[in-house]
Design a protein around this motif. Structure first.
Motif, short mmCIF file in Angstrom:
data_model
loop_
_atom_site.label_atom_id
_atom_site.label_comp_id
_atom_site.label_asym_id
_atom_site.label_seq_id
_atom_site.Cartn_x
_atom_site.Cartn_y
_atom_site.Cartn_z
N GLU A 1 9.50 19.05 4.09
CA GLU A 1 9.07 20.34 4.89
C GLU A 1 7.77 20.67 4.43
O GLU A 1 7.06 21.18 5.20
N LEU A 2 7.45 20.64 3.08
CA LEU A 2 6.42 21.14 2.70
C LEU A 2 5.10 20.24 3.05
O LEU A 2 4.16 20.57 3.57
N SER A 3 5.37 18.78 3.04
CA SER A 3 4.49 17.93 3.73
C SER A 3 4.26 18.12 5.03
O SER A 3 3.00 17.79 5.42
N LYS A 4 4.90 18.76 5.82
CA LYS A 4 4.76 18.97 7.23
C LYS A 4 3.74 20.17 7.42
O LYS A 4 3.06 20.15 8.52
N ARG A 5 3.81 21.15 6.47
CA ARG A 5 2.99 22.48 6.75
C ARG A 5 1.85 22.45 6.06
O ARG A 5 1.04 23.17 6.29
N ILE A 6 1.61 21.62 4.70
CA ILE A 6 0.59 21.92 3.97
C ILE A 6 -0.12 20.65 3.69
O ILE A 6 0.19 19.47 3.54
N VAL B 1 3.43 13.51 7.23
CA VAL B 1 4.70 13.58 6.15
C VAL B 1 5.23 12.24 5.80
O VAL B 1 5.78 11.75 4.74
N ASP B 2 4.94 11.04 6.93
CA ASP B 2 5.25 9.85 6.47
C ASP B 2 4.55 9.06 5.35
O ASP B 2 5.18 8.41 4.71
N GLN B 3 3.25 9.44 5.55
CA GLN B 3 2.42 8.82 4.74
C GLN B 3 2.84 9.35 3.28
O GLN B 3 2.77 8.67 2.19
N ALA B 4 2.83 10.66 3.14
CA ALA B 4 3.23 11.36 1.97
C ALA B 4 4.52 10.94 1.31
O ALA B 4 4.84 10.50 0.29
N LEU C 1 -3.20 4.01 10.15
CA LEU C 1 -2.89 4.97 11.36
C LEU C 1 -3.46 6.38 11.03
O LEU C 1 -4.15 6.81 12.00
N MET C 2 -3.33 7.14 9.77
CA MET C 2 -3.82 8.07 9.64
C MET C 2 -5.40 8.29 9.81
O MET C 2 -6.20 9.02 10.38
N THR C 3 -6.12 6.88 9.20
CA THR C 3 -7.56 6.81 9.51
C THR C 3 -7.96 6.76 10.93
O THR C 3 -8.77 7.52 11.44
N GLU C 4 -7.27 5.77 11.45
CA GLU C 4 -7.31 5.62 12.98
C GLU C 4 -7.20 6.87 14.01
O GLU C 4 -8.03 7.24 14.76
N ARG C 5 -6.14 7.70 13.58
CA ARG C 5 -5.85 8.86 14.34
C ARG C 5 -6.57 10.21 13.74
O ARG C 5 -6.18 11.29 14.21
N ARG C 6 -7.34 10.16 12.85
CA ARG C 6 -8.02 11.16 12.13
C ARG C 6 -7.16 12.25 11.70
O ARG C 6 -7.17 13.53 12.06
N VAL C 7 -5.91 11.92 10.90
CA VAL C 7 -5.17 12.81 10.25
C VAL C 7 -5.25 12.91 8.89
O VAL C 7 -5.42 12.04 8.28
N ARG C 8 -5.30 14.26 8.43
CA ARG C 8 -5.70 14.34 6.80
C ARG C 8 -4.27 14.20 6.27
O ARG C 8 -3.24 14.39 6.75
N PRO C 9 -4.40 13.71 4.97
CA PRO C 9 -3.02 13.74 4.06
C PRO C 9 -2.68 15.07 3.87
O PRO C 9 -3.70 16.09 3.81
N THR C 10 -1.60 15.12 3.29
CA THR C 10 -0.83 16.40 2.88
C THR C 10 -1.80 16.90 1.58
O THR C 10 -2.34 16.00 0.63
N ALA C 11 -2.41 18.10 1.50
CA ALA C 11 -2.91 18.78 0.34
C ALA C 11 -2.07 18.56 -0.99
O ALA C 11 -2.28 18.92 -2.06
N LEU C 12 -0.73 18.26 -0.77
CA LEU C 12 0.21 18.18 -1.98
C LEU C 12 0.28 16.77 -2.54
O LEU C 12 1.02 16.71 -3.56
N GLN C 13 -0.57 16.14 -2.15
CA GLN C 13 -0.63 14.65 -2.68
C GLN C 13 -0.68 14.52 -4.18
O GLN C 13 0.04 13.62 -4.75
#
Length: 163
Positions: A158-163, A4-7, A50-62
């Motif tokens: 809220e949407l970025s947290k979920r999707i 959500v922060d990256q989004a 940080l997302m790359t390091e921690r393997r977090v995917r971006p929101t599909a809503l980007q």
């Protein structure tokens, strides 16, 4: 949190890009926006790392945030320079609330992320205060405009947290 922060930082870069596409190049507001945009780019770069390091995917809503952010920035700048500043005021007010909640939730569990969020929160507050000092409240329909933008920001979070 990272997604959500990256989004949010991505959306901020798109809002400022839309504003800079419309505002007069050498105008005072354009110079303020350009400085704030550079800081948002730095925030985005850090969250991407940080997302790359921690393997977090971006929101599909980007892709949606790409278009919506640019459109919001361009639309507010087309309304007036003060409306562009009111947009910053509204967004940064919500981001302050959001980052404050995250810092409380993190506590001492992730000092690295908390440090980044704390630093970025301070800069977002500076953006809000700069916009206010430059006349954001003089925008036509300021209360309605900022309320609508703040509501949209909350929905995007809220949407970025979920999707």
């Amino acid at each position: 949190m990272l997604r959500v922060d990256q989004a949010g930082e991505y959306g901020a870069t798109r809002i400022y890009a839309g504003q800079l596409a419309v505002l007069r190049r050498n105008g005072a507001e354009s110079k303020l926006v350009a400085r704030m945009a550079a800081q948002e780019e730095r925030h985005l770069k850090r969250f991407n790392e940080l997302m790359t390091e921690r393997r977090v995917r971006p929101t599909a809503l980007q892709p949606l945030w790409n278009v919506a952010g640019f459109a919001l920035g361009a639309a507010t700048a087309l309304m007036s320079e003060k409306a562009a500043l009111a947009c910053t005021d509204a967004i940064e007010t919500e981001i302050d609330k959001h980052y404050s909640e995250q810092l409380s939730e993190l506590g001492g569990d992730d000092p690295e992320l908390a440090s980044d969020i704390g630093e970025f929160r301070a800069e977002e507050l500076e953006h809000r205060d700069t916009a206010r000092e430059a006349g954001a409240a003089q925008a036509p329909g300021y209360p309605l405009l900022t309320a609508a933008i703040r509501a949209g920001c909350r929905v995007a979070i809220e949407l970025s947290k979920r999707i």
